[in-house]
Scaffold this motif. Structure first.
Motif, PDB file in Angstrom:
ATOM      1  N   VAL A 267       0.838  -1.205   0.000  1.00  0.00           N
ATOM      2  CA  VAL A 267       0.000   0.000   0.000  1.00  0.00           C
ATOM      3  C   VAL A 267       0.870   1.251   0.000  1.00  0.00           C
ATOM      4  CG1 VAL A 267      -1.867   1.209   1.175  1.00  0.00           C
ATOM      5  CG2 VAL A 267      -1.719  -1.294   1.326  1.00  0.00           C
ATOM      6  N   GLU A 268       0.528   2.205  -0.867  1.00  0.00           N
ATOM      7  CA  GLU A 268       1.246   3.475  -0.901  1.00  0.00           C
ATOM      8  C   GLU A 268       1.045   4.216   0.423  1.00  0.00           C
ATOM      9  OE1 GLU A 268       2.108   7.044  -4.108  1.00  0.00           O
ATOM     10  OE2 GLU A 268       0.564   5.533  -4.546  1.00  0.00           O
ATOM     11  N   ARG A 269       2.105   4.794   0.916  1.00  0.00           N
ATOM     12  CA  ARG A 269       2.125   5.314   2.285  1.00  0.00           C
ATOM     13  C   ARG A 269       1.001   6.316   2.577  1.00  0.00           C
ATOM     14  NH1 ARG A 269       5.757   4.837   6.180  1.00  0.00           N
ATOM     15  NH2 ARG A 269       7.369   4.085   4.737  1.00  0.00           N
ATOM     16  N   SER A 270       0.676   7.170   1.639  1.00  0.00           N
ATOM     17  CA  SER A 270      -0.310   8.229   1.904  1.00  0.00           C
ATOM     18  C   SER A 270      -1.706   7.676   2.196  1.00  0.00           C
ATOM     19  CB  SER A 270      -0.376   9.195   0.722  1.00  0.00           C
ATOM     20  OG  SER A 270      -0.826   8.521  -0.448  1.00  0.00           O
ATOM     21  N   ILE A 271      -1.985   6.461   1.802  1.00  0.00           N
ATOM     22  CA  ILE A 271      -3.312   5.863   2.048  1.00  0.00           C
ATOM     23  C   ILE A 271      -3.220   4.638   2.953  1.00  0.00           C
ATOM     24  CG2 ILE A 271      -4.364   6.677  -0.101  1.00  0.00           C
ATOM     25  CD1 ILE A 271      -3.821   3.774  -1.201  1.00  0.00           C
ATOM     26  N   TYR A 272      -2.035   4.388   3.504  1.00  0.00           N
ATOM     27  CA  TYR A 272      -1.816   3.151   4.256  1.00  0.00           C
ATOM     28  C   TYR A 272      -2.784   3.002   5.424  1.00  0.00           C
ATOM     29  CZ  TYR A 272       0.482  -0.372   7.140  1.00  0.00           C
ATOM     30  OH  TYR A 272       0.742  -1.474   7.904  1.00  0.00           O
ATOM     31  N   GLU A 273      -2.916   4.045   6.239  1.00  0.00           N
ATOM     32  CA  GLU A 273      -3.774   3.936   7.416  1.00  0.00           C
ATOM     33  C   GLU A 273      -5.230   3.717   7.017  1.00  0.00           C
ATOM     34  OE1 GLU A 273      -2.952   3.589  10.524  1.00  0.00           O
ATOM     35  OE2 GLU A 273      -0.815   3.740  10.013  1.00  0.00           O
ATOM     36  N   GLN A 274      -5.668   4.378   5.964  1.00  0.00           N
ATOM     37  CA  GLN A 274      -7.042   4.222   5.493  1.00  0.00           C
ATOM     38  C   GLN A 274      -7.298   2.798   4.998  1.00  0.00           C
ATOM     39  OE1 GLN A 274      -8.078   7.128   2.531  1.00  0.00           O
ATOM     40  NE2 GLN A 274     -10.121   6.298   2.172  1.00  0.00           N
ATOM     41  N   VAL A 275      -6.343   2.269   4.262  1.00  0.00           N
ATOM     42  CA  VAL A 275      -6.492   0.899   3.765  1.00  0.00           C
ATOM     43  C   VAL A 275      -6.432  -0.093   4.920  1.00  0.00           C
ATOM     44  CG1 VAL A 275      -5.420  -0.909   2.349  1.00  0.00           C
ATOM     45  CG2 VAL A 275      -5.635   1.425   1.461  1.00  0.00           C
ATOM     46  N   LYS A 276      -5.547   0.160   5.868  1.00  0.00           N
ATOM     47  CA  LYS A 276      -5.432  -0.743   7.013  1.00  0.00           C
ATOM     48  C   LYS A 276      -6.741  -0.828   7.778  1.00  0.00           C
ATOM     49  CE  LYS A 276      -2.845   0.282  10.698  1.00  0.00           C
ATOM     50  NZ  LYS A 276      -1.667   0.427  11.590  1.00  0.00           N
ATOM     51  N   VAL A 277      -7.354   0.311   8.042  1.00  0.00           N
ATOM     52  CA  VAL A 277      -8.643   0.331   8.748  1.00  0.00           C
ATOM     53  C   VAL A 277      -9.704  -0.412   7.938  1.00  0.00           C
ATOM     54  CG1 VAL A 277     -10.528   1.829   9.520  1.00  0.00           C
ATOM     55  CG2 VAL A 277      -8.153   2.429  10.053  1.00  0.00           C
ATOM     56  N   GLY A 278      -9.714  -0.185   6.624  1.00  0.00           N
ATOM     57  CA  GLY A 278     -10.694  -0.854   5.782  1.00  0.00           C
ATOM     58  C   GLY A 278     -10.507  -2.353   5.751  1.00  0.00           C
ATOM     59  N   LEU A 279      -9.254  -2.818   5.716  1.00  0.00           N
ATOM     60  CA  LEU A 279      -8.996  -4.253   5.698  1.00  0.00           C
ATOM     61  C   LEU A 279      -9.294  -4.917   7.033  1.00  0.00           C
ATOM     62  CD1 LEU A 279      -5.764  -4.535   3.512  1.00  0.00           C
ATOM     63  CD2 LEU A 279      -8.063  -5.362   2.968  1.00  0.00           C
ATOM     64  N   ILE A 280      -9.065  -4.196   8.131  1.00  0.00           N
ATOM     65  CA  ILE A 280      -9.458  -4.733   9.445  1.00  0.00           C
ATOM     66  C   ILE A 280     -10.956  -4.997   9.463  1.00  0.00           C
ATOM     67  CG2 ILE A 280      -9.693  -4.178  11.897  1.00  0.00           C
ATOM     68  CD1 ILE A 280      -7.039  -2.619  11.656  1.00  0.00           C
ATOM     69  N   GLU A 281     -11.723  -4.017   8.997  1.00  0.00           N
ATOM     70  CA  GLU A 281     -13.177  -4.174   8.960  1.00  0.00           C
ATOM     71  C   GLU A 281     -13.585  -5.315   8.035  1.00  0.00           C
ATOM     72  OE1 GLU A 281     -17.218  -1.510   8.069  1.00  0.00           O
ATOM     73  OE2 GLU A 281     -15.233  -0.719   7.584  1.00  0.00           O
ATOM     74  N   ALA A 282     -12.974  -5.379   6.863  1.00  0.00           N
ATOM     75  CA  ALA A 282     -13.325  -6.422   5.894  1.00  0.00           C
ATOM     76  C   ALA A 282     -12.960  -7.808   6.424  1.00  0.00           C
ATOM     77  CB  ALA A 282     -12.625  -6.159   4.566  1.00  0.00           C
ATOM     78  N   THR A 283     -11.837  -7.903   7.109  1.00  0.00           N
ATOM     79  CA  THR A 283     -11.418  -9.196   7.675  1.00  0.00           C
ATOM     80  C   THR A 283     -12.373  -9.633   8.763  1.00  0.00           C
ATOM     81  OG1 THR A 283      -9.100  -8.660   7.197  1.00  0.00           O
ATOM     82  CG2 THR A 283      -9.519 -10.439   8.771  1.00  0.00           C
ATOM     83  N   ASN A 284     -12.708  -8.709   9.651  1.00  0.00           N
ATOM     84  CA  ASN A 284     -13.631  -9.046  10.745  1.00  0.00           C
ATOM     85  C   ASN A 284     -15.033  -9.372  10.231  1.00  0.00           C
ATOM     86  OD1 ASN A 284     -11.777  -8.779  12.871  1.00  0.00           O
ATOM     87  ND2 ASN A 284     -12.107  -6.569  13.002  1.00  0.00           N
TER      88      ASN A 284
END
Length: 472
Positions: A288-305
């Motif tokens: 993930v490109e750094r500028s969107i990393y935190e946003q993608v991380k939060v989204g993937l946590i939600e998608a995984t759960n």
């Protein structure tokens, strides 16, 4: 379909071997069949049947082969529900996913091969016109398939073999014999000549070893782990067999800052977790490109759960168990290793999902990792997703290529010029941009230690043909 027999020379026969394999339903952990395991005598009988059929089958006409394949297509569609049930029981693939994705692979690939045969020129002039070039069957082929995409892997090997005029011996994984046995009955009912198609069940150490080293075998097509693929190549050396390998993967999935993030996040989770993560080209490394990393991380946590795990007999958008206890324990060990290595566990973890105490169910798991960690470099073959960060396009390409594998890769961006530019530099056989799916005519296969050769349609057919030049 005879679960306790092999299909050899046009009939169901009792094995010589008395050894059996306890086939376990991965959702219930109950033994559902005892599958015979071939010994050397069984292998010899199957290969002999194929060898005896080689001359007569190679001389069948294209129209005859088209007729048998057309019959097979009709029969397959009539028995699609039976094929779905077989795969649910043997490997735990969920009903809705199986009906929508796994089972249609059978008739999809038959249709594609029929299209190829209708237009393929088995004899034509050379480019300058001075010679005749003939595409002739390689000879007796051995086809060894895995359990994770059972009927897909069977048809992408059996169809080009039969279409090319090569009699074959199929050895499916002992973990997924039911779909292959059902397919054998379909081939029989379609009217293919005796000896053109043969099936034995067995393990790699005995049946696999004897098949891949057998002096009367001309070609081996194998799908499985890279470790096993190397053994297949070694076995084939003495007789210089043609060896076609589709092996492991650890596919990168690059998400650039200009990607459609909701779509990219949804695809990243679904692509990894579907089929319980048991897909060789699954996008398991998310870069993930750094500028969107935190946003993608939060989204993937939600998608995984939000990824549900449940009984594969049920309809619905959930994943099922992994195939067996050994696979379950290996995945648990890799998750624990990730924790021990210091990866950040973002979702999931060791153990079974709540409420599923029986069956080989794995919690969908998400890690934030350093690029070099073991869980980010070794193939896990389970619902485990790793996320890491990059700063530049150049770094993303370097990280994507920093692997022994080269089967699949994925790029998420709205800049299609950039997507094409990056795709050209990634060493992988198949690259999907923005979640695009491959059609049945598209060649599938790997680079580096993900194998050689290609499957599907025209490109799969080529692997089963030799070229002869005749000059007058």
């Amino acid at each position: 379909m005879q679960v306790d027999q092999f299909y050899i020379n046009g009939e169901w026969v009792k094995p010589f071997s008395k050894d059996t394999f306890a086939l376990v339903n991965p959702a219930t952990e109950a033994v559902i069949h005892h599958i015979p395991l071939a010994n050397q005598a069984d292998v010899d009988r199957a290969v002999s049947a194929a060898k005896q059929a080689a001359v007569s089958y190679s001389e069948t006409t294209v129209q005859e082969r088209i007729g048998w394949l057309t019959n097979l297509l009709q029969i397959y569609r009539q028995r699609a529900a039976d094929m779905t049930d077989a795969m649910i029981n043997e490997m735990g693939t969920p009903r809705s996913f199986t009906e929508a994705v796994q089972t249609p692979c059978g008739d999809g690939h038959i249709e594609a091969m029929l299209e190829v045969l209708a237009d393929f020129e088995f004899s034509h002039t050379s480019p300058r016109g001075g010679s005749t070039l003939r595409h002739e069957p390689v000879g007796v082929s051995v086809l060894i398939t895995p359990w994770n995409w059972p009927i897909n892997q069977v048809v992408v090997k059996v169809l080009p073999s039969l279409a090319a005029g090569c009699p074959c011996v199929l050895k499916p994984s002992e973990e997924s014999p039911l779909s292959a046995l059902l397919f054998a009955q379909m081939v029989h009912d379609a009217g293919f000549p005796a000896g053109a198609f043969n099936l034995i069940n067995g393990n790699g150490a005995v049946a696999g070893h004897h098949l891949t080293s057998h002096p009367d075998v001309d070609l081996v097509s194998f799908t499985g782990s890279t470790r096993a693929g190397k053994l297949v190549q070694t076995n084939a050396i003495d007789t210089v067999k043609r060896v076609v390998l589709e092996l492991g993967g650890k596919a990168p999935n690059i998400i650039f800052a200009d990607a459609d993030l909701p779509a990219a996040i949804a695809f990243s989770a679904q692509g990894c977790f579907s089929n319980a993560g048991q897909t060789c080209d699954a996008p398991t490394r998310v870069l993930v490109e750094r500028s969107i990393y935190e946003q993608v991380k939060v989204g993937l946590i939600e998608a995984t759960n939000n990824t549900q795990v449940d009984d594969p007999q049920k309809t619905g958008d959930h994943i099922g168990p992994v195939v067996n206890r050994r696979q379950f324990e290996q995945i648990q060990s890799m998750i624990q290793q990730g924790i021990d290595e210091g990866a950040e566990l973002l979702a999931g973890g060791v153990g079974r999902p709540a409420g599923l105490e029986q069956g080989y169910y794995v919690r969908p798991t998400l890690f934030a990792v350093d690029h070099t960690m073991t869980i980010n470099t070794e193939e896990i073959f389970g619902p485990v997703l790793c996320i890491s960060v990059f700063d530049t396009e150049e770094e993303a390409i370097r990280m994507a290529n920093d692997t022994i594998y080269g089967l699949g890769a994925y790029i998420q961006t709205t800049d299609l010029a950039k997507a094409q530019r990056v795709a050209k530099r990634i060493r992988a056989g198949n690259i999907s941009i923005n979640g695009a799916a491959y059609d049945y005519d598209v060649p599938f296969g790997g680079m580096k230690q993900s194998g050689n050769g290609r499957e599907n349609g025209l490109y799969g057919l080529h692997d089963f043909l030799d070229i002869k030049a005749i000059t007058i």
